[in-house]
Design an enzyme around this catalytic site. Structure first.
Site, PDB file in Angstrom:
ATOM      1  N   CYS A 126      82.965 -43.154  69.291  1.00 41.92           N
ATOM      2  CA  CYS A 126      82.275 -42.255  68.631  1.00 41.92           C
ATOM      3  C   CYS A 126      83.131 -41.217  67.749  1.00 41.92           C
ATOM      4  CB  CYS A 126      83.271 -41.209  70.538  1.00 41.92           C
ATOM      5  SG  CYS A 126      82.680 -41.493  71.802  1.00 41.92           S
ATOM      6  N   HIS A 138      82.723 -34.591  67.134  1.00 35.51           N
ATOM      7  CA  HIS A 138      82.192 -35.220  67.937  1.00 35.51           C
ATOM      8  C   HIS A 138      82.347 -34.385  69.346  1.00 35.51           C
ATOM      9  CE1 HIS A 138      81.189 -38.379  70.970  1.00 35.51           C
ATOM     10  NE2 HIS A 138      82.550 -38.191  71.436  1.00 35.51           N
ATOM     11  N   ASN A 164      78.640 -36.152  77.263  1.00 36.82           N
ATOM     12  CA  ASN A 164      79.117 -36.907  75.588  1.00 36.82           C
ATOM     13  C   ASN A 164      78.288 -38.330  75.587  1.00 36.82           C
ATOM     14  OD1 ASN A 164      80.611 -38.763  74.368  1.00 36.82           O
ATOM     15  ND2 ASN A 164      82.623 -37.773  74.942  1.00 36.82           N
TER      16      ASN A 164
END
Ligand SMILES: CC(C)(COP(=O)(O)OP(=O)(O)OC[C@H]1O[C@@H](n2cnc3c(N)ncnc32)[C@H](O)[C@@H]1OP(=O)(O)O)[C@@H](O)C(=O)NCCC(=O)NCCS
Length: 330
Positions: free
Chosen positions: A121, A255, A286
């Site tokens: 990520c 993020h 996500n």
């Protein structure tokens, strides 16, 4: 004998951004057919209302291509003038060759240097740091950076601690030379000792040997603590290294891990009211390396952010790894 050296542009900046989302919408009601949960619990703990998963005919490759085409069109740079392509992904299942050379060829960036990176990520911000360094060193002039993921393929739909979180998507930017600086010094790092916090339950050899799929496993509470403490401190460090204060920011694009992590970071950073905050996790879940460029692209498209805005971006995830910069929006 003295070897020749070269230097490149004085500064770099983002010239264009694009995004691609899969067509299949998976809402929390559908999610609750896989795990024992509720729409209310998922919304309250993460902010997620729905996420996207790839459908037939879609893949990490098609998402990466579509996001790149949009970023290139928005940048005004001809594909043939892109001389480096960096793809950040953990969900392209060909160990070799990488996705980047194939993508460069498909896009018409013929002969470009092209490679994949694996920084989960944080991958988009890692790749931005590389692109900026390549341009300023003279190793490249225009760099395409892509974050592309199909985490639905690595998610155990019977695991109620991760199933509701992960999703698919891709985002891309074209970075090029600039007269004024549009990308601040990166703040980045890793903590391999904490690697087990988010990891795959087995590697590919183990998967074949034991007939198990290498799903992502996560200690959610530990990730939460690390992200809202250590990573939030890193965000303050980014501001300091950029010579800015929270007041100077227009936009904050962390993020999209979890809305509650974003809220905790906001409290830590004490960002003023005028700063617009990315919340694309609500509709897209996500999607790891893709989440920051997707959010950036969405905020520009909706008018929530505008070209020339000053944005703090920061990625964090499996490794553990983190990275972030302040950037000028294209
Ligand atoms: C994953 C996460 C949402 C879980 O929330 P949490 O508050 O830590 O949840 P816990 O595991 O402590 O469980 C709390 C309660 O919810 C329950 N629960 C767990 N998963 C559930 C689910 N999917 N649906 C409903 N209830 C659930 C637990 O059984 C527990 O119940 P109890 O209090 O009766 O024992 C949270 O830890 C988190 O957001 N972590 C960060 C993860 C992240 O962002 N990762 C990406 C990094 S890139």
């Amino acid at each position: 004998m003295t070897l020749l050296a070269r230097t490149g542009a004085r500064y770099a900046r983002i010239l264009g951004v694009g995004r691609a989302l899969p067509s299949r919408v998976v809402d929390n009601a559908e999610m609750c057919t896989y795990i024992d949960s509720s729409d209310e619990w998922i919304r309250q703990r993460t902010g997620i209302v729905e996420r996207r998963w790839i459908a037939d005919g879609e893949s990490v490759e098609t998402l990466a291509r579509d996001a790149s085409l949009e970023a290139i069109a928005n940048s005004g740079v001809a594909p043939a003038d892109i001389d480096a392509v960096i793809v950040s992904t953990v969900s392209y299942f060909h160990q070799t060759p990488g996705l980047a050379p194939k993508l460069a060829f498909q896009l018409g960036a013929i002969g470009a240097a092209a490679y994949d990176i694996s920084a989960a990520c944080a991958g988009f911000c890692y790749a931005i740091a590389q692109a900026e360094a390549l341009i300023r060193s003279g190793a490249a002039t225009h760099v395409l950076v892509v974050g592309a993921e199909t985490l639905s393929r690595l998610t155990d739909l019977s695991d109620r601690s991760t199933a509701f979180l992960f999703a698919d998507g891709a985002g891309a930017v074209v970075i090029g030379p600039s007269d004024v600086n549009g990308i601040s010094p990166v703040v980045w790092g890793s903590d391999g000792e904490a690697g087990p916090t988010i990891h795959q339950a087995t590697d590919w050899e183990g998967a074949v040997r034991d007939q198990t799929w290498p799903y992502i496993w996560m200690d959610g509470r530990q990730v939460f603590r690390w992200a809202s403490g250590f990573v939030a401190d890193a965000a303050l460090d980014i501001l300091e290294k950029s010579g800015l204060t929270p007041d100077d920011l227009d936009t904050f694009i962390p993020h999209q891990a979890n809305n509650r992590i974003t809220d905790a970071m906001l409290r830590h950073l004490k960002l003023p009211e005028h700063v617009k905050v990315a919340r694309s996790i609500v509709n897209y879940g996500n999607n790891s390396a893709a989440s920051i460029p997707i959010a950036m692209s969405e905020m520009l498209a909706s008018g929530e952010a505008k070209s020339g805005d000053t944005a703090l971006i920061i990625g964090f995830g499996a490794g553990l790894v983190y990275a972030g910069q302040v950037v000028t929006l294209p």
